[in-house]
Design a protein around this motif. Sequence first.
Motif, PDB file in Angstrom:
ATOM      1  N   TRP A   9       0.828  -1.197   0.000  1.00 27.93           N
ATOM      2  CA  TRP A   9       0.000   0.000   0.000  1.00 27.93           C
ATOM      3  C   TRP A   9       0.865   1.250   0.000  1.00 27.93           C
ATOM      4  CZ3 TRP A   9      -5.145  -0.463  -0.673  1.00 27.93           C
ATOM      5  CH2 TRP A   9      -5.708  -1.717  -0.462  1.00 27.93           C
ATOM      6  N   LYS A  11       0.511   5.864  -0.179  1.00 24.84           N
ATOM      7  CA  LYS A  11      -0.323   7.070  -0.168  1.00 24.84           C
ATOM      8  C   LYS A  11       0.144   7.996  -1.275  1.00 24.84           C
ATOM      9  CE  LYS A  11      -1.200   7.121   4.762  1.00 24.84           C
ATOM     10  NZ  LYS A  11      -1.007   7.818   6.015  1.00 24.84           N
ATOM     11  N   SER A  12      -0.750   8.797  -1.750  1.00 27.24           N
ATOM     12  CA  SER A  12      -0.415   9.800  -2.752  1.00 27.24           C
ATOM     13  C   SER A  12       0.566  10.817  -2.188  1.00 27.24           C
ATOM     14  CB  SER A  12      -1.688  10.535  -3.196  1.00 27.24           C
ATOM     15  OG  SER A  12      -1.366  11.675  -3.960  1.00 27.24           O
ATOM     16  N   SER A  15      -1.201  13.729  -0.560  1.00 28.36           N
ATOM     17  CA  SER A  15      -1.948  13.580   0.686  1.00 28.36           C
ATOM     18  C   SER A  15      -1.465  14.590   1.713  1.00 28.36           C
ATOM     19  CB  SER A  15      -1.760  12.172   1.261  1.00 28.36           C
ATOM     20  OG  SER A  15      -2.344  11.219   0.415  1.00 28.36           O
ATOM     21  N   GLY A  19      -3.144  13.405   8.143  1.00 30.53           N
ATOM     22  CA  GLY A  19      -3.655  12.042   8.209  1.00 30.53           C
ATOM     23  C   GLY A  19      -5.155  11.931   8.264  1.00 30.53           C
ATOM     24  N   CYS A  22      -6.720  10.833   3.811  1.00 28.02           N
ATOM     25  CA  CYS A  22      -5.897  10.018   2.923  1.00 28.02           C
ATOM     26  C   CYS A  22      -6.584   8.734   2.495  1.00 28.02           C
ATOM     27  CB  CYS A  22      -4.589   9.649   3.612  1.00 28.02           C
ATOM     28  SG  CYS A  22      -3.570  11.078   3.978  1.00 28.02           S
ATOM     29  N   GLU A  24      -5.263   5.067   0.494  1.00 31.88           N
ATOM     30  CA  GLU A  24      -4.085   4.322   0.105  1.00 31.88           C
ATOM     31  C   GLU A  24      -4.441   3.457  -1.088  1.00 31.88           C
ATOM     32  OE1 GLU A  24      -1.620   3.644   4.180  1.00 31.88           O
ATOM     33  OE2 GLU A  24      -3.330   2.319   3.864  1.00 31.88           O
ATOM     34  N   CYS A  25      -3.472   3.192  -1.921  1.00 31.61           N
ATOM     35  CA  CYS A  25      -3.654   2.367  -3.100  1.00 31.61           C
ATOM     36  C   CYS A  25      -2.600   1.272  -3.116  1.00 31.61           C
ATOM     37  CB  CYS A  25      -3.512   3.210  -4.365  1.00 31.61           C
ATOM     38  SG  CYS A  25      -4.676   4.567  -4.459  1.00 31.61           S
ATOM     39  N   ASP A  36      -9.356   3.279   2.749  1.00 31.34           N
ATOM     40  CA  ASP A  36      -9.225   4.407   3.670  1.00 31.34           C
ATOM     41  C   ASP A  36      -8.001   4.149   4.548  1.00 31.34           C
ATOM     42  OD1 ASP A  36      -9.405   6.233   5.803  1.00 31.34           O
ATOM     43  OD2 ASP A  36     -11.578   6.084   5.904  1.00 31.34           O
ATOM     44  N   SER A  37      -7.064   5.068   4.569  1.00 39.30           N
ATOM     45  CA  SER A  37      -5.832   4.862   5.330  1.00 39.30           C
ATOM     46  C   SER A  37      -6.066   4.826   6.840  1.00 39.30           C
ATOM     47  CB  SER A  37      -4.807   5.953   5.002  1.00 39.30           C
ATOM     48  OG  SER A  37      -5.281   7.219   5.393  1.00 39.30           O
ATOM     49  N   ARG A  40      -7.362   0.606   7.953  1.00 39.67           N
ATOM     50  CA  ARG A  40      -6.574  -0.339   7.155  1.00 39.67           C
ATOM     51  C   ARG A  40      -7.120  -1.754   7.189  1.00 39.67           C
ATOM     52  NH1 ARG A  40      -0.752   2.217   8.673  1.00 39.67           N
ATOM     53  NH2 ARG A  40      -0.860   3.868   7.113  1.00 39.67           N
TER      54      ARG A  40
END
Length: 64
Positions: A9, A11-12, A15, A19, A22, A24-25, A36-37, A40
Amino acid sequence: MIAAPSPEWFKSSYSGGSGTECVECARVDAGMLVRDSKQRDGAAFAVSGQAWRALIDTLNARVH
């Protein structure tokens, strides 16, 4: 049977540092996973590679 490796995973880079906003991809063979960060262990949704590319192209066109 061998278990599939866990997705990596990220984050951009856009972002915020707080926190609070954010997502996550993670890259997978079929495209991308998004979650959704802050949750998790919660649900993630899958986006096909073609749909992800269309999203990125659209966002880039609006920024430039």
